[in-house]
Design an enzyme around this catalytic site. Sequence first.
Site, short mmCIF file in Angstrom:
data_model
loop_
_atom_site.label_atom_id
_atom_site.label_comp_id
_atom_site.label_asym_id
_atom_site.label_seq_id
_atom_site.Cartn_x
_atom_site.Cartn_y
_atom_site.Cartn_z
N THR A 185 0.79 -1.15 -0.05
CA THR A 185 0.05 0.08 0.10
C THR A 185 0.98 1.16 0.00
OG1 THR A 185 -1.55 1.36 1.22
CG2 THR A 185 -0.14 -0.17 2.44
N GLU A 330 -5.52 -3.20 2.96
CA GLU A 330 -5.60 -3.71 4.35
C GLU A 330 -6.70 -4.69 4.63
OE1 GLU A 330 -2.70 -0.32 5.03
OE2 GLU A 330 -4.60 -0.91 3.85
N LYS A 440 -6.01 11.33 -2.27
CA LYS A 440 -6.51 10.22 -3.00
C LYS A 440 -6.73 10.74 -4.53
CE LYS A 440 -8.22 5.54 -2.43
NZ LYS A 440 -9.27 4.61 -1.61
N TRP A 445 -3.36 6.71 -4.02
CA TRP A 445 -3.00 7.52 -2.79
C TRP A 445 -1.54 8.06 -3.10
CZ3 TRP A 445 -6.02 8.14 0.98
CH2 TRP A 445 -7.07 7.16 1.49
#
Length: 542
Positions: A185, A330, A440, A445
């Site tokens: 991520t 996640e 975002k 991101w």
Amino acid sequence: MLGNMMFQPLLISSMIEHAGRYHADSLVISKNTDLSITETTWGQIHDNSKRFAQVLQSFGFVLGDRVATIAWNNHRHLESWYAISGSGLVCHTINPRLFPEQLVFIINDAADKVLLFDKTFLPLIKAVKPLLKSVEHYICLDAPDDAVREAIPDVLFYDELIAGHSAQFTWPVIDELSASSLCYTSGTTGNPKGVLYSHRSTVLHSYAISMPDSLNISARDVMMPVVPMFHVNAWGTPYAAAMAGCTLVLPGPGLDGASLVGLIDRYKVSVALGVPTIWQGLINAAQQSGSQLTSLSRNVVGGSACPPAMLKAFKDQFNCETIHAWGMTETSPLGSANQFKAKHMGLSDEEKLQVRLSQGRPPFGVDLRITDEENGTHEVSRDGETTGNLQIKGHWIIKNYFAKENSALTSDGWFDTGDIATLNEDGYLKISDRSKDLIKSGGEWISSVYLENLAMGHPKIAMAAVIAAEHEKWDERPILIAIKKPDVDLNESEIFDFYADKVAKWQIPDKVIFVESIPLSGTGKMLKKDLREQFGKVLLST
């Protein structure tokens, strides 16, 4: 006393085995990197995944070794997924949109043994190859090509590798808690963190997204995941597609509106998934071409909040229901999906629209709560109005990050998402804000802290803040608020040039605003909320 029922481990190999046995003639349509179309079937995907599993086995790897992929949504990429995880290795999908330094960090951190790639990314692979410490084999997913061989002399070609093997292969029976895939991520400060999924979590997640109150996937559907397979495993849809046996349309690199309209109309796509910027391009292209997108019964929007005007356009112009969904790397990613309950069916169109604007409610298998912003474990009222920290737990939610021993959970076992939200009495989630350090843009991101730290490295900048500004196309874009050092000349172009060799182009702020001061809290922290109120609309056209 235990129940007297069979036990079979929940394994990814069982899903492709099911698709190959019971949906062998269902189509998998793939647009290749050269924009040609390949029409194959789940039976052929099944057979080729077994062929490639034998290739991987011949390399002598051990259970849990990582195999990386940098590729678009196409049939070879899909086959490799099942081969990698099914044979007990870990499928590590990599986002090619990251800056090369981040790619090198991710590949080395994961200690990837193999790197599979589409020809599109050949310049990127050639550039980073000397810096990769663990990769032993480079495999091109396109047809054999002299240009690829010239750039990477030791390259192997997928088609040539699998041609030497038969489809006679028995998947190993492994522990369902074994690692199956790995995604990093970029939604954090500092270096990206790895999220390591298990076979069990992936199979349960596939069940969940297939349910009627989630994405409602069945063998009658023609599904097109526009969300890339390197973006949280295309939201898990390639797994659910095999489980349900639906027809799968993989759009490859052609993610522009006109290309997507063409695929939807040609192959009668019934459900498609992507971020809002993709859907805006689709709407514009359909309007220009006169297409009514008649086959498209529903589309799924995630990654960013869906604008109300887009929901109305899909419904009013194309008779297509838009399903708002929420999740993150996640959470595998599904945390909630917006489907109506029986009591909503009698509402007016405007009232239904208001329900659709939320991110929906959690499926069985995960739980959500909102906690007090000061006390991270004290749950606040589920009244649809009280905001707080959004936290989640469940069967496919992270416990700790890859190669990190410390728990990623709160003291009582929940994962704090960094989002600020409300829940109502039915569990409908509405995100009102996000962690102020994250931006975002088009579903990707961007770390504001990272951009700030780079800016502070400029010799003429005394203080810098990066905030999210509203954007008509990308939802949010970063802008830099900067204080110059005394008696210096500094302009916007100079700062853009400063960023150019340090971050990916799409992460560079759209605008630089020079100010005399930046508001601070009593503890010396920048008050970004105040900055967003002052400058958050500067990119919008007037």
